[in-house]
Design an enzyme around this catalytic site. Structure first.
Site, PDB file in Angstrom:
ATOM      1  N   ASN A 211       0.845  -1.202   0.000  1.00  0.00           N
ATOM      2  CA  ASN A 211       0.000   0.000   0.000  1.00  0.00           C
ATOM      3  C   ASN A 211       0.877   1.248   0.000  1.00  0.00           C
ATOM      4  O   ASN A 211       2.101   1.145  -0.040  1.00  0.00           O
ATOM      5  CB  ASN A 211      -0.945  -0.033   1.203  1.00  0.00           C
ATOM      6  CG  ASN A 211      -0.170  -0.119   2.496  1.00  0.00           C
ATOM      7  OD1 ASN A 211       0.581   0.782   2.853  1.00  0.00           O
ATOM      8  ND2 ASN A 211      -0.315  -1.235   3.196  1.00  0.00           N
ATOM      9  N   ALA A 276       1.639   1.411  11.514  1.00  0.00           N
ATOM     10  CA  ALA A 276       1.903   0.711  10.243  1.00  0.00           C
ATOM     11  C   ALA A 276       0.601   0.441   9.497  1.00  0.00           C
ATOM     12  O   ALA A 276      -0.443   0.250  10.107  1.00  0.00           O
ATOM     13  CB  ALA A 276       2.610  -0.608  10.524  1.00  0.00           C
ATOM     14  N   LYS A 290       9.435 -17.197 -10.329  1.00  0.00           N
ATOM     15  CA  LYS A 290       8.631 -16.126 -10.929  1.00  0.00           C
ATOM     16  C   LYS A 290       7.412 -16.712 -11.655  1.00  0.00           C
ATOM     17  O   LYS A 290       7.562 -17.644 -12.448  1.00  0.00           O
ATOM     18  CB  LYS A 290       9.522 -15.346 -11.900  1.00  0.00           C
ATOM     19  CG  LYS A 290       8.894 -14.095 -12.407  1.00  0.00           C
ATOM     20  CD  LYS A 290       9.860 -13.315 -13.282  1.00  0.00           C
ATOM     21  CE  LYS A 290       9.110 -12.227 -14.012  1.00  0.00           C
ATOM     22  NZ  LYS A 290       9.472 -12.133 -15.406  1.00  0.00           N
ATOM     23  N   ASP A 308      -4.745 -10.020  12.543  1.00  0.00           N
ATOM     24  CA  ASP A 308      -4.900  -8.624  12.940  1.00  0.00           C
ATOM     25  C   ASP A 308      -3.905  -8.400  14.078  1.00  0.00           C
ATOM     26  O   ASP A 308      -4.138  -8.807  15.222  1.00  0.00           O
ATOM     27  CB  ASP A 308      -6.343  -8.369  13.388  1.00  0.00           C
ATOM     28  CG  ASP A 308      -6.567  -6.894  13.703  1.00  0.00           C
ATOM     29  OD1 ASP A 308      -5.620  -6.238  14.187  1.00  0.00           O
ATOM     30  OD2 ASP A 308      -7.676  -6.404  13.461  1.00  0.00           O
ATOM     31  N   PHE A 326      -4.022   3.300  14.838  1.00  0.00           N
ATOM     32  CA  PHE A 326      -4.454   4.268  13.841  1.00  0.00           C
ATOM     33  C   PHE A 326      -5.646   3.684  13.102  1.00  0.00           C
ATOM     34  O   PHE A 326      -5.808   2.464  13.057  1.00  0.00           O
ATOM     35  CB  PHE A 326      -3.317   4.564  12.849  1.00  0.00           C
ATOM     36  CG  PHE A 326      -2.399   5.651  13.329  1.00  0.00           C
ATOM     37  CD1 PHE A 326      -1.557   5.434  14.404  1.00  0.00           C
ATOM     38  CD2 PHE A 326      -2.394   6.900  12.714  1.00  0.00           C
ATOM     39  CE1 PHE A 326      -0.723   6.437  14.875  1.00  0.00           C
ATOM     40  CE2 PHE A 326      -1.562   7.914  13.174  1.00  0.00           C
ATOM     41  CZ  PHE A 326      -0.730   7.683  14.247  1.00  0.00           C
ATOM     42  N   LYS A 340     -13.069   0.056  16.069  1.00  0.00           N
ATOM     43  CA  LYS A 340     -11.716  -0.532  16.120  1.00  0.00           C
ATOM     44  C   LYS A 340     -11.103  -0.396  17.516  1.00  0.00           C
ATOM     45  O   LYS A 340     -10.389  -1.281  17.981  1.00  0.00           O
ATOM     46  CB  LYS A 340     -10.800   0.140  15.088  1.00  0.00           C
ATOM     47  CG  LYS A 340     -11.093  -0.291  13.667  1.00  0.00           C
ATOM     48  CD  LYS A 340     -10.253   0.439  12.632  1.00  0.00           C
ATOM     49  CE  LYS A 340     -10.818   0.154  11.233  1.00  0.00           C
ATOM     50  NZ  LYS A 340     -10.197   0.963  10.186  1.00  0.00           N
ATOM     51  N   LYS A 344      -9.985  -3.894  19.177  1.00  0.00           N
ATOM     52  CA  LYS A 344      -8.545  -4.142  19.296  1.00  0.00           C
ATOM     53  C   LYS A 344      -8.038  -3.870  20.717  1.00  0.00           C
ATOM     54  O   LYS A 344      -6.832  -3.889  20.940  1.00  0.00           O
ATOM     55  CB  LYS A 344      -7.790  -3.310  18.252  1.00  0.00           C
ATOM     56  CG  LYS A 344      -8.234  -3.663  16.832  1.00  0.00           C
ATOM     57  CD  LYS A 344      -7.456  -2.966  15.736  1.00  0.00           C
ATOM     58  CE  LYS A 344      -8.168  -3.197  14.399  1.00  0.00           C
ATOM     59  NZ  LYS A 344      -7.278  -3.499  13.293  1.00  0.00           N
TER      60      LYS A 344
HETATM   61  N1  CTP Z   1      -3.754  -3.407  11.975  1.00  0.00           N
HETATM   62  C1  CTP Z   1      -3.061  -4.537  12.332  1.00  0.00           C
HETATM   63  N2  CTP Z   1      -3.169  -5.695  11.626  1.00  0.00           N
HETATM   64  C2  CTP Z   1      -3.973  -5.754  10.542  1.00  0.00           C
HETATM   65  C3  CTP Z   1      -4.693  -4.593  10.145  1.00  0.00           C
HETATM   66  C4  CTP Z   1      -4.567  -3.435  10.887  1.00  0.00           C
HETATM   67  O1  CTP Z   1      -2.332  -4.494  13.324  1.00  0.00           O
HETATM   68  N3  CTP Z   1      -4.055  -6.874   9.850  1.00  0.00           N
HETATM   69  C5  CTP Z   1      -3.652  -2.197  12.819  1.00  0.00           C
HETATM   70  C6  CTP Z   1      -3.074  -0.963  12.152  1.00  0.00           C
HETATM   71  O2  CTP Z   1      -1.674  -0.851  12.403  1.00  0.00           O
HETATM   72  C7  CTP Z   1      -3.839   0.169  12.822  1.00  0.00           C
HETATM   73  C8  CTP Z   1      -5.178  -0.439  13.167  1.00  0.00           C
HETATM   74  O3  CTP Z   1      -4.956  -1.850  13.191  1.00  0.00           O
HETATM   75  O4  CTP Z   1      -3.247   0.576  14.034  1.00  0.00           O
HETATM   76  C9  CTP Z   1      -6.282  -0.132  12.202  1.00  0.00           C
HETATM   77  O5  CTP Z   1      -5.879  -0.370  10.871  1.00  0.00           O
HETATM   78  P1  CTP Z   1      -6.881  -0.159   9.665  1.00  0.00           P
HETATM   79  O6  CTP Z   1      -6.237  -0.604   8.400  1.00  0.00           O
HETATM   80  O7  CTP Z   1      -7.468   1.215   9.725  1.00  0.00           O
HETATM   81  O8  CTP Z   1      -8.091  -1.134  10.071  1.00  0.00           O
HETATM   82  P2  CTP Z   1      -8.450  -2.640   9.830  1.00  0.00           P
HETATM   83  O9  CTP Z   1      -8.525  -3.288  11.169  1.00  0.00           O
HETATM   84  O10 CTP Z   1      -7.570  -3.244   8.818  1.00  0.00           O
HETATM   85  O11 CTP Z   1      -9.948  -2.512   9.291  1.00  0.00           O
HETATM   86  P3  CTP Z   1     -10.481  -2.107   7.814  1.00  0.00           P
HETATM   87  O12 CTP Z   1      -9.353  -2.381   6.851  1.00  0.00           O
HETATM   88  O13 CTP Z   1     -11.641  -2.986   7.637  1.00  0.00           O
HETATM   89  O14 CTP Z   1     -10.843  -0.653   7.899  1.00  0.00           O
END
Ligand code: CTP
Length: 402
Positions: A211, A276, A290, A308, A326, A340, A344
């Site tokens: 990303n 992150a 490849k 997660d 974040f 979240k 979390k």
């Molecule tokens: N995060 C994480 N592991 C993941 C996804 C997210 O630790 N697999 C953490 C990110 O570092 C951030 C928080 O969770 O602190 C929220 O990340 P975000 O991408 O906004 O949310 P998601 O939980 O991935 O939810 P969605 O993509 O459905 O919005």
């Protein structure tokens, strides 16, 4: 705006076209109440008259023009001792090289060598000079010794070239001076762990899913935590900017690497901030060779869910630890972020609407809202570095209340 009443600032001006901008630095500092003492190199006096700085600072300007040896001895020690912060703006490649080598052959280089005050430099030079291996080595040496840098910015340079080497704006330099002079040491003795950058989820040895995260927000937090005295670690994915000095870096690639690293690091930490951008999914299969094109056929990728990481960290948290996450959102920002926060097991979530200009990935600024169980506080557009201090202020406040 920062109050600098009565603070003693020594400003070194070296010979570059940006020297005229330093007049504004002096004027801004004086408005904030600071006492400013200007030292100009001989070359600097070719660009701007000492009288300009004398008038703006309301102090004698030190130059080498008629310097007798006795005067040198007294003056360089006096200003080196008086300085609460020593600023050099603009800083040419030459002064950086002299500082790195410890050369003291004029009033400015002599005084900066003698000072024990924090030193801030604002480089300004042609891109070729800035990117030259010799200059970059000197920058590295100076950073390792604790010299702080404001800029340089990128843009059109006086020589007509475009690239890095333009002196930071006076406003930014004055802000950096304020930060140094008013630095809080409220994280002394604390351990802070930050995640930064993007994960990479491999398809094959040369391809991956990722990303737009640059790592800027995580690094801004790490720099701010270090400056406030914390022992700082960054678990770092793919980034497009240099890591701050003085922090420990643990490199990771995928979300699963991140999870492994966090399970090891988290138990030792007091504050954990997860900035992150973690991939929620990864390719089901990773090919060791490849992947070959099959002409005329569409390709289907099967993705499987990643752990997660924040949620796993939330499960192993210990009493007294502060967990911050974040939330990058494009809609229903507050509601999604609040969800979240709970899921979390976080103490605070920094929510941003990444569709807004100046917010989110790969910019130097952000527009954020800080969400805790107590409520939501929204902030306007600001530099990520400034937001980093606001986030840390809030964390310190939460720890004091706990
Ligand atoms: N995060 C994480 N592991 C993941 C996804 C997210 O630790 N697999 C953490 C990110 O570092 C951030 C928080 O969770 O602190 C929220 O990340 P975000 O991408 O906004 O949310 P998601 O939980 O991935 O939810 P969605 O993509 O459905 O919005």
């Amino acid at each position: 705006m920062t109050d600098l009443t009565g603070r003693e600032i020594v400003l070194g001006v070296t010979g570059g076209i940006a020297a005229y901008k330093s007049a504004e630095i002096v004027s801004r500092l004086r408005h904030l109440g600071a006492h400013v003492h200007v030292i100009m190199t001989k070359n600097a006096t070719e660009f701007v008259s000492p009288l300009t700085f004398q008038t703006l600072s309301a102090n004698q300007v030190v130059t080498d023009t008629f310097a007798a040896p006795e005067y040198w001895n007294v003056e360089h020690v006096a200003l080196a001792k008086l300085a609460e912060v020593f600023v050099i703006a603009p800083a040419t490649a030459n002064i950086l090289a002299k500082m790195a080598a410890g050369i003291a052959d004029d009033m400015l280089s002599t005084t900066v060598l003698a000072t024990k005050a924090p030193v801030l430099v604002a480089p300004a030079m042609n891109t070729g000079m800035w990117t030259a291996a010799a200059t970059q080595e000197n920058v590295k040496t100076l950073k390792a010794r604790g010299v702080q840098f404001a800029g340089p910015d990128s843009g059109i340079l006086a020589c007509g070239d475009t690239g890095a080497g333009r002196m930071s704006e006076p406003e930014e330099i004055v802000e950096a001076i304020g930060r140094i002079l008013n630095a809080k040491k409220d994280l002394q003795g604390s351990r802070v762990l930050i995640t930064a950058g993007a994960t990479r989820e491999r398809l094959d040895p040369v391809r991956f899913l990722t990303n737009d995260s640059s790592g800027k927000m995580g690094f801004a937090l790490a720099e701010a935590a270090r400056e406030r005295g914390a022992e700082t670690t960054v678990v770092c994915g793919s980034v497009s900017v240099a890591a701050p000095e003085g922090v420990r870096i643990v490199k990771i690639e995928s979300a699963r690497d991140l999870l492994d690293a966090m399970m090891k690091e988290v138990p030792e930490q007091d504050i954990i901030i997860q900035a992150a951008a973690v991939a929620d999914y990864r390719p089901e299969k990773r090919c060791d060779t490849k992947i070959k094109k099959k002409s005329g056929e569409a390709m289907t990728l099967t993705l499987v869910e990643n752990p997660d990481v924040a949620r796993e960290v939330g499960k192993i948290r210990k009493a007294g630890q502060v967990l911050v996450g974040f939330a990058a959102e494009t809609d229903h920002v507050a509601a999604n972020a609040q969800d979240k926060l709970k899921k979390k097991n976080l103490d605070m979530i920094v929510a941003n609407d990444v569709t807004k200009e100046g917010a989110g990935f790969n910019t130097d600024t952000n527009i954020a809202a800080l969400i805790t169980s107590a409520g939501i506080q929204e902030y306007p557009l600001m530099a990520k570095r400034e937001l980093a201090d606001i986030i840390l202020d809030k964390i310190v406040e939460m720890r004091e209340k706990a």
